[in-house]
Design a protein around this motif. Structure first.
Motif, PDB file in Angstrom:
ATOM      1  N   GLY A  23       8.179  -4.455  -7.211  1.00 59.93           N
ATOM      2  CA  GLY A  23       8.372  -4.135  -5.799  1.00 59.93           C
ATOM      3  C   GLY A  23       7.942  -2.722  -5.466  1.00 59.93           C
ATOM      4  O   GLY A  23       7.266  -2.478  -4.450  1.00 59.93           O
ATOM      5  N   LYS A  24       8.301  -1.771  -6.324  1.00 62.70           N
ATOM      6  CA  LYS A  24       7.897  -0.379  -6.102  1.00 62.70           C
ATOM      7  C   LYS A  24       6.379  -0.238  -6.155  1.00 62.70           C
ATOM      8  O   LYS A  24       5.783   0.504  -5.365  1.00 62.70           O
ATOM      9  N   ASN A  25       5.758  -0.947  -7.075  1.00 63.89           N
ATOM     10  CA  ASN A  25       4.303  -0.885  -7.195  1.00 63.89           C
ATOM     11  C   ASN A  25       3.613  -1.466  -5.968  1.00 63.89           C
ATOM     12  O   ASN A  25       2.585  -0.952  -5.523  1.00 63.89           O
ATOM     13  N   ARG A  53      12.402  -6.695   1.404  1.00 58.78           N
ATOM     14  CA  ARG A  53      13.097  -7.292   0.254  1.00 58.78           C
ATOM     15  C   ARG A  53      12.172  -7.348  -0.962  1.00 58.78           C
ATOM     16  O   ARG A  53      12.585  -7.071  -2.085  1.00 58.78           O
ATOM     17  N   LEU A  54      10.897  -7.707  -0.735  1.00 56.63           N
ATOM     18  CA  LEU A  54       9.922  -7.746  -1.826  1.00 56.63           C
ATOM     19  C   LEU A  54       9.758  -6.360  -2.434  1.00 56.63           C
ATOM     20  O   LEU A  54       9.807  -6.193  -3.654  1.00 56.63           O
ATOM     21  N   GLU A  55       9.581  -5.360  -1.580  1.00 61.13           N
ATOM     22  CA  GLU A  55       9.377  -3.993  -2.055  1.00 61.13           C
ATOM     23  C   GLU A  55      10.629  -3.415  -2.704  1.00 61.13           C
ATOM     24  O   GLU A  55      10.533  -2.518  -3.534  1.00 61.13           O
ATOM     25  N   ALA A  56      11.797  -3.948  -2.352  1.00 54.37           N
ATOM     26  CA  ALA A  56      13.051  -3.486  -2.954  1.00 54.37           C
ATOM     27  C   ALA A  56      13.335  -4.181  -4.285  1.00 54.37           C
ATOM     28  O   ALA A  56      14.295  -3.843  -4.969  1.00 54.37           O
ATOM     29  N   GLY A  57      12.501  -5.164  -4.649  1.00 55.82           N
ATOM     30  CA  GLY A  57      12.697  -5.857  -5.920  1.00 55.82           C
ATOM     31  C   GLY A  57      13.738  -6.953  -5.861  1.00 55.82           C
ATOM     32  O   GLY A  57      14.361  -7.273  -6.866  1.00 55.82           O
ATOM     33  N   ASP A  58      13.917  -7.560  -4.701  1.00 48.02           N
ATOM     34  CA  ASP A  58      14.866  -8.666  -4.554  1.00 48.02           C
ATOM     35  C   ASP A  58      14.333  -9.878  -5.325  1.00 48.02           C
ATOM     36  O   ASP A  58      13.261 -10.400  -5.004  1.00 48.02           O
ATOM     37  N   LEU A  66       5.024 -13.077  -2.742  1.00 52.18           N
ATOM     38  CA  LEU A  66       4.325 -12.196  -3.682  1.00 52.18           C
ATOM     39  C   LEU A  66       2.824 -12.461  -3.629  1.00 52.18           C
ATOM     40  O   LEU A  66       2.020 -11.521  -3.559  1.00 52.18           O
ATOM     41  N   ALA A  67       2.426 -13.711  -3.669  1.00 54.84           N
ATOM     42  CA  ALA A  67       1.005 -14.063  -3.628  1.00 54.84           C
ATOM     43  C   ALA A  67       0.364 -13.572  -2.338  1.00 54.84           C
ATOM     44  O   ALA A  67      -0.772 -13.073  -2.347  1.00 54.84           O
ATOM     45  N   SER A  68       1.083 -13.687  -1.241  1.00 54.24           N
ATOM     46  CA  SER A  68       0.572 -13.224   0.037  1.00 54.24           C
ATOM     47  C   SER A  68       0.384 -11.710   0.042  1.00 54.24           C
ATOM     48  O   SER A  68      -0.616 -11.194   0.538  1.00 54.24           O
ATOM     49  N   ALA A  69       1.340 -10.982  -0.523  1.00 53.66           N
ATOM     50  CA  ALA A  69       1.228  -9.521  -0.604  1.00 53.66           C
ATOM     51  C   ALA A  69       0.021  -9.128  -1.446  1.00 53.66           C
ATOM     52  O   ALA A  69      -0.745  -8.231  -1.075  1.00 53.66           O
ATOM     53  N   LEU A  70      -0.171  -9.801  -2.574  1.00 48.55           N
ATOM     54  CA  LEU A  70      -1.309  -9.483  -3.434  1.00 48.55           C
ATOM     55  C   LEU A  70      -2.629  -9.796  -2.745  1.00 48.55           C
ATOM     56  O   LEU A  70      -3.610  -9.071  -2.921  1.00 48.55           O
ATOM     57  N   LEU A  71      -2.657 -10.854  -1.943  1.00 42.51           N
ATOM     58  CA  LEU A  71      -3.862 -11.181  -1.182  1.00 42.51           C
ATOM     59  C   LEU A  71      -4.196 -10.057  -0.208  1.00 42.51           C
ATOM     60  O   LEU A  71      -5.335  -9.590  -0.145  1.00 42.51           O
ATOM     61  N   VAL A  72      -3.203  -9.603   0.546  1.00 44.42           N
ATOM     62  CA  VAL A  72      -3.420  -8.532   1.518  1.00 44.42           C
ATOM     63  C   VAL A  72      -3.888  -7.261   0.821  1.00 44.42           C
ATOM     64  O   VAL A  72      -4.738  -6.528   1.326  1.00 44.42           O
ATOM     65  N   LEU A  73      -3.365  -6.998  -0.372  1.00 42.85           N
ATOM     66  CA  LEU A  73      -3.722  -5.794  -1.111  1.00 42.85           C
ATOM     67  C   LEU A  73      -5.032  -5.941  -1.891  1.00 42.85           C
ATOM     68  O   LEU A  73      -5.505  -4.988  -2.504  1.00 42.85           O
TER      69      LEU A  73
END
Length: 113
Positions: A23-25, A53-58, A66-73
């Motif tokens: 989440g921090k990464n 919540r994702l960034e906080a490590g929930d 998670l997959a969506s975040a990695l796609l955007v990044l």
């Protein structure tokens, strides 16, 4: 109690730490790209709270988030590499242990091509 919450509550501390670091990464990668949480969440098609919540490590955040975040990044390929067979040293060791100790030369019948 739902399955997700039972699974999350039963995670060992090292797994929780790894999810927290993930989440921090993700948060750091977002900030390096100068993406506000609101814009990142819009691109992910989730709420800002879900991104937080994702960034906080929930650990209850879904894999699709998670997959969506990695796609955007621009890091989708890294998801597929998480448990790549080539980097599975324990699996490779098991495969090697199962190899026969001796081999024999093929007979004439085994070469029918």
């Amino acid at each position: 109690m739902s399955r997700a919450s039972r699974a999350a509550s039963g995670l060992p501390p090292q797994s929780l730490r790894a999810i927290g670091q993930l989440g921090k990464n993700i948060a750091l990668a977002r900030r390096r790209r100068k993406l506000p949480q609101r814009l990142m969440a819009e691109r992910m098609l989730v709420s800002v709270q879900t991104l937080q919540r994702l960034e906080a490590g929930d650990p209850t955040v879904g894999l699709a988030v998670l997959a969506s975040a990695l796609l955007v990044l621009g890091m989708t390929s890294r998801l597929a590499e998480l448990v790549a067979p080539d980097s599975d040293s324990a699996g490779i060791s098991e495969d090697l242990a199962r190899l026969p100790k001796k081999t024999h030369a093929p007979t004439g019948d085994e070469l029918d091509f």
